[in-house]
Scaffold this motif. Structure first.
Motif, PDB file in Angstrom:
ATOM      1  N   ILE A   1       0.079  -6.063   9.387  1.00  0.00           N
ATOM      2  CA  ILE A   1      -0.375  -4.744   9.831  1.00  0.00           C
ATOM      3  C   ILE A   1      -0.712  -4.767  11.318  1.00  0.00           C
ATOM      4  CG2 ILE A   1      -2.212  -3.043   9.581  1.00  0.00           C
ATOM      5  CD1 ILE A   1      -0.138  -2.970   7.353  1.00  0.00           C
ATOM      6  N   ALA A   2      -1.321  -5.853  11.787  1.00  0.00           N
ATOM      7  CA  ALA A   2      -1.625  -5.956  13.212  1.00  0.00           C
ATOM      8  C   ALA A   2      -0.353  -5.934  14.050  1.00  0.00           C
ATOM      9  CB  ALA A   2      -2.429  -7.229  13.483  1.00  0.00           C
ATOM     10  N   ALA A   3       0.689  -6.609  13.565  1.00  0.00           N
ATOM     11  CA  ALA A   3       1.957  -6.597  14.290  1.00  0.00           C
ATOM     12  C   ALA A   3       2.589  -5.206  14.280  1.00  0.00           C
ATOM     13  CB  ALA A   3       2.912  -7.620  13.676  1.00  0.00           C
TER      14      ALA A   3
ATOM     15  N   GLN B   1      -6.630   1.785   3.823  1.00  0.00           N
ATOM     16  CA  GLN B   1      -7.605   1.450   2.785  1.00  0.00           C
ATOM     17  C   GLN B   1      -6.984   1.485   1.392  1.00  0.00           C
ATOM     18  OE1 GLN B   1     -10.605   0.238   3.482  1.00  0.00           O
ATOM     19  NE2 GLN B   1     -10.078   0.507   5.646  1.00  0.00           N
ATOM     20  N   THR B   2      -5.882   2.219   1.238  1.00  0.00           N
ATOM     21  CA  THR B   2      -5.228   2.277  -0.074  1.00  0.00           C
ATOM     22  C   THR B   2      -4.565   0.954  -0.443  1.00  0.00           C
ATOM     23  OG1 THR B   2      -3.195   3.148   0.928  1.00  0.00           O
ATOM     24  CG2 THR B   2      -4.834   4.740   0.170  1.00  0.00           C
ATOM     25  N   VAL B   3      -4.291   0.106   0.550  1.00  0.00           N
ATOM     26  CA  VAL B   3      -3.676  -1.190   0.269  1.00  0.00           C
ATOM     27  C   VAL B   3      -4.622  -2.331   0.641  1.00  0.00           C
ATOM     28  CG1 VAL B   3      -1.289  -0.427   0.448  1.00  0.00           C
ATOM     29  CG2 VAL B   3      -2.506  -1.095   2.522  1.00  0.00           C
ATOM     30  N   ALA B   4      -5.908  -2.030   0.778  1.00  0.00           N
ATOM     31  CA  ALA B   4      -6.908  -3.072   1.021  1.00  0.00           C
ATOM     32  C   ALA B   4      -7.397  -3.585  -0.325  1.00  0.00           C
ATOM     33  CB  ALA B   4      -8.067  -2.510   1.838  1.00  0.00           C
ATOM     34  N   TRP B   5      -7.062  -4.827  -0.635  1.00  0.00           N
ATOM     35  CA  TRP B   5      -7.354  -5.373  -1.965  1.00  0.00           C
ATOM     36  C   TRP B   5      -8.757  -5.958  -2.055  1.00  0.00           C
ATOM     37  CZ3 TRP B   5      -3.495  -2.940  -3.590  1.00  0.00           C
ATOM     38  CH2 TRP B   5      -2.279  -2.963  -2.934  1.00  0.00           C
ATOM     39  N   SER B   6      -9.517  -5.917  -0.959  1.00  0.00           N
ATOM     40  CA  SER B   6     -10.908  -6.359  -0.983  1.00  0.00           C
ATOM     41  C   SER B   6     -11.654  -5.649   0.141  1.00  0.00           C
ATOM     42  CB  SER B   6     -11.005  -7.882  -0.808  1.00  0.00           C
ATOM     43  OG  SER B   6     -10.562  -8.270   0.477  1.00  0.00           O
ATOM     44  N   SER B   7     -12.976  -5.661   0.059  1.00  0.00           N
ATOM     45  CA  SER B   7     -13.782  -4.995   1.084  1.00  0.00           C
ATOM     46  C   SER B   7     -13.620  -5.669   2.440  1.00  0.00           C
ATOM     47  CB  SER B   7     -15.249  -4.993   0.663  1.00  0.00           C
ATOM     48  OG  SER B   7     -15.721  -6.323   0.461  1.00  0.00           O
ATOM     49  N   ALA B   8     -13.455  -6.992   2.454  1.00  0.00           N
ATOM     50  CA  ALA B   8     -13.272  -7.699   3.717  1.00  0.00           C
ATOM     51  C   ALA B   8     -11.963  -7.296   4.390  1.00  0.00           C
ATOM     52  CB  ALA B   8     -13.295  -9.207   3.481  1.00  0.00           C
ATOM     53  N   VAL B   9     -10.898  -7.147   3.598  1.00  0.00           N
ATOM     54  CA  VAL B   9      -9.620  -6.714   4.155  1.00  0.00           C
ATOM     55  C   VAL B   9      -9.724  -5.278   4.660  1.00  0.00           C
ATOM     56  CG1 VAL B   9      -7.193  -6.269   3.619  1.00  0.00           C
ATOM     57  CG2 VAL B   9      -8.308  -8.311   2.731  1.00  0.00           C
ATOM     58  N   GLY B  10     -10.410  -4.403   3.921  1.00  0.00           N
ATOM     59  CA  GLY B  10     -10.591  -3.023   4.359  1.00  0.00           C
ATOM     60  C   GLY B  10     -11.344  -2.938   5.672  1.00  0.00           C
ATOM     61  N   ALA B  11     -12.383  -3.742   5.829  1.00  0.00           N
ATOM     62  CA  ALA B  11     -13.132  -3.743   7.095  1.00  0.00           C
ATOM     63  C   ALA B  11     -12.267  -4.242   8.248  1.00  0.00           C
ATOM     64  CB  ALA B  11     -14.382  -4.612   6.946  1.00  0.00           C
TER      65      ALA B  11
ATOM     66  N   LYS C   1      -8.164  -6.059  -8.842  1.00  0.00           N
ATOM     67  CA  LYS C   1      -7.871  -5.241  -7.668  1.00  0.00           C
ATOM     68  C   LYS C   1      -6.488  -5.549  -7.091  1.00  0.00           C
ATOM     69  CE  LYS C   1     -12.635  -4.529  -6.110  1.00  0.00           C
ATOM     70  NZ  LYS C   1     -13.606  -4.753  -5.011  1.00  0.00           N
ATOM     71  N   ARG C   2      -6.018  -6.764  -7.263  1.00  0.00           N
ATOM     72  CA  ARG C   2      -4.743  -7.155  -6.672  1.00  0.00           C
ATOM     73  C   ARG C   2      -3.556  -6.973  -7.612  1.00  0.00           C
ATOM     74  NH1 ARG C   2      -8.444 -10.422  -4.094  1.00  0.00           N
ATOM     75  NH2 ARG C   2      -7.992 -10.956  -1.915  1.00  0.00           N
ATOM     76  N   ARG C   3      -3.773  -6.452  -8.790  1.00  0.00           N
ATOM     77  CA  ARG C   3      -2.678  -6.410  -9.757  1.00  0.00           C
ATOM     78  C   ARG C   3      -1.573  -5.450  -9.319  1.00  0.00           C
ATOM     79  NH1 ARG C   3      -6.524  -2.933 -11.721  1.00  0.00           N
ATOM     80  NH2 ARG C   3      -5.777  -0.949 -12.631  1.00  0.00           N
ATOM     81  N   ARG C   4      -1.904  -4.459  -8.464  1.00  0.00           N
ATOM     82  CA  ARG C   4      -0.909  -3.495  -8.009  1.00  0.00           C
ATOM     83  C   ARG C   4      -0.379  -3.818  -6.613  1.00  0.00           C
ATOM     84  NH1 ARG C   4      -4.104   2.013  -8.677  1.00  0.00           N
ATOM     85  NH2 ARG C   4      -5.663   0.685  -7.680  1.00  0.00           N
ATOM     86  N   ARG C   5      -0.640  -4.999  -6.117  1.00  0.00           N
ATOM     87  CA  ARG C   5      -0.201  -5.336  -4.765  1.00  0.00           C
ATOM     88  C   ARG C   5       1.310  -5.532  -4.725  1.00  0.00           C
ATOM     89  NH1 ARG C   5       1.714  -9.108  -1.664  1.00  0.00           N
ATOM     90  NH2 ARG C   5       1.047  -9.216   0.510  1.00  0.00           N
ATOM     91  N   THR C   6       1.962  -4.819  -3.795  1.00  0.00           N
ATOM     92  CA  THR C   6       3.389  -4.985  -3.544  1.00  0.00           C
ATOM     93  C   THR C   6       3.614  -4.902  -2.048  1.00  0.00           C
ATOM     94  OG1 THR C   6       3.826  -2.617  -3.788  1.00  0.00           O
ATOM     95  CG2 THR C   6       4.072  -3.987  -5.762  1.00  0.00           C
ATOM     96  N   PHE C   7       4.631  -5.587  -1.594  1.00  0.00           N
ATOM     97  CA  PHE C   7       4.939  -5.539  -0.167  1.00  0.00           C
ATOM     98  C   PHE C   7       5.486  -4.173   0.232  1.00  0.00           C
ATOM     99  CE2 PHE C   7       8.022  -6.050   3.297  1.00  0.00           C
ATOM    100  CZ  PHE C   7       7.154  -6.482   4.300  1.00  0.00           C
ATOM    101  N   ALA C   8       6.182  -3.510  -0.681  1.00  0.00           N
ATOM    102  CA  ALA C   8       6.719  -2.183  -0.368  1.00  0.00           C
ATOM    103  C   ALA C   8       5.594  -1.204  -0.047  1.00  0.00           C
ATOM    104  CB  ALA C   8       7.564  -1.681  -1.535  1.00  0.00           C
TER     105      ALA C   8
ATOM    106  N   ARG D   1       4.988   0.633   3.594  1.00  0.00           N
ATOM    107  CA  ARG D   1       4.921   2.089   3.756  1.00  0.00           C
ATOM    108  C   ARG D   1       3.607   2.514   4.400  1.00  0.00           C
ATOM    109  NH1 ARG D   1       7.179   1.978  -1.530  1.00  0.00           N
ATOM    110  NH2 ARG D   1       5.086   2.318  -2.398  1.00  0.00           N
ATOM    111  N   SER D   2       2.510   1.948   3.946  1.00  0.00           N
ATOM    112  CA  SER D   2       1.212   2.300   4.530  1.00  0.00           C
ATOM    113  C   SER D   2       1.134   1.874   5.992  1.00  0.00           C
ATOM    114  CB  SER D   2       0.084   1.639   3.735  1.00  0.00           C
ATOM    115  OG  SER D   2       0.063   2.113   2.401  1.00  0.00           O
ATOM    116  N   GLY D   3       1.710   0.719   6.316  1.00  0.00           N
ATOM    117  CA  GLY D   3       1.708   0.272   7.705  1.00  0.00           C
ATOM    118  C   GLY D   3       2.512   1.191   8.611  1.00  0.00           C
ATOM    119  N   ALA D   4       3.685   1.634   8.142  1.00  0.00           N
ATOM    120  CA  ALA D   4       4.513   2.540   8.941  1.00  0.00           C
ATOM    121  C   ALA D   4       3.824   3.892   9.120  1.00  0.00           C
ATOM    122  CB  ALA D   4       5.873   2.712   8.278  1.00  0.00           C
TER     123      ALA D   4
END
Length: 244
Positions: free
Chosen positions: A199-201, A77-87, A44-51, A55-58
């Motif tokens: 994201i919170a910031a 949710q498109t950049v949530a790499w786990s269910s806990a992060v998505g929640a 699930k994390r293989r496509r994780r990038t800060f870019a 973009r999703s945060g903005a």
């Protein structure tokens, strides 16, 4: 009296042999399950990038400012790499912009960290339990093995030594795999916590964070070079009259 106490200890150790073997097999099954879950987390994390996160945060900040919280949650949710992060993303979007949002978001981040430590505790426990069961499985069969050696029973000696060495290898294997999973998961979960803080910031700042992610291009006018300073003319010598 002493012989009776010794017999009780010997019988208790022999009674623990089968439970130790069963617990070692259960620990092996648990570490295999954790390994499978770990592989899924890596995929699930293989496509994780800060870019992508930026973009999703903005985009989510723009949707929150416009009152479209459902859209903002879907974007994150498109950049949530786990269910806990998505929640956690959903809770942050829900609380962003409300009075006292900083306190509730901080509590959500603390709960996420508490749950993260709970997930890590499973493999941390196996790091200790695996070698402990291996040591117990080694020592318990040694008593009947030595007894078989004293009686000249080579079959009993061989069988108990094989069990002892097998449990030892099994316990060490469990500990090594669990230690590797714990170390890598600590880094992955720490990265998830950093993403949540970011994201919170973005969702709770005064807008400077979004402008930093998507800066407005400004046209820069090249500066003209300074004119060269004028050099004063050298004083000419006074003219003298010539007579003929």
């Amino acid at each position: 009296m002493t012989d009776g106490i010794y017999d009780i200890i010997f019988n208790a150790a022999e009674a623990l042999e089968l439970p130790v073997v069963i617990l070692a097999l259960l620990a092996l099954a648990a570490v295999l399950v954790e390994t499978g879950m770990f592989i899924v987390e890596l995929v699930k994390r293989r496509r994780r990038t800060f870019a992508a996160l930026a973009r999703s945060g903005a985009s989510a900040r723009e949707a929150v400012d416009a009152g479209r919280t459902t859209e903002a949650s879907a974007l994150l949710q498109t950049v949530a790499w786990s269910s806990a992060v998505g929640a956690a993303f959903s809770v942050i979007v829900k609380e962003a912009g409300k009075p006292g949002a900083d306190t509730r978001i901080a509590k959500e981040l603390a709960d996420f960290d508490f749950a993260r430590q709970g997930r890590l505790s499973r493999t941390r426990l196996l790091v200790r339990v695996g070698p402990a069961l291996g040591l117990m499985g080694t020592l318990i069969p040694l008593a009947p093995a030595l007894d078989g050696l004293a009686r000249g029973d080579v079959d009993a000696l061989t069988e108990n030594l094989r069990l002892a060495f097998s449990i030892t290898v099994l316990g060490i294997l469990i500990g090594v795999i669990a230690l590797g999973l714990t170390l890598v998961r600590e880094r992955l979960y720490g990265q998830d916590f950093s993403d949540l803080e970011y994201i919170a910031a973005i969702l709770t700042d005064d807008g400077t964070g979004v402008s930093a992610v998507n800066p407005v291009p400004t046209r820069i006018t090249p500066a003209l070079p300074d004119p060269a300073p004028l050099t004063p003319k050298a004083d000419l010598p006074p003219l003298t009259e010539t007579t003929t």
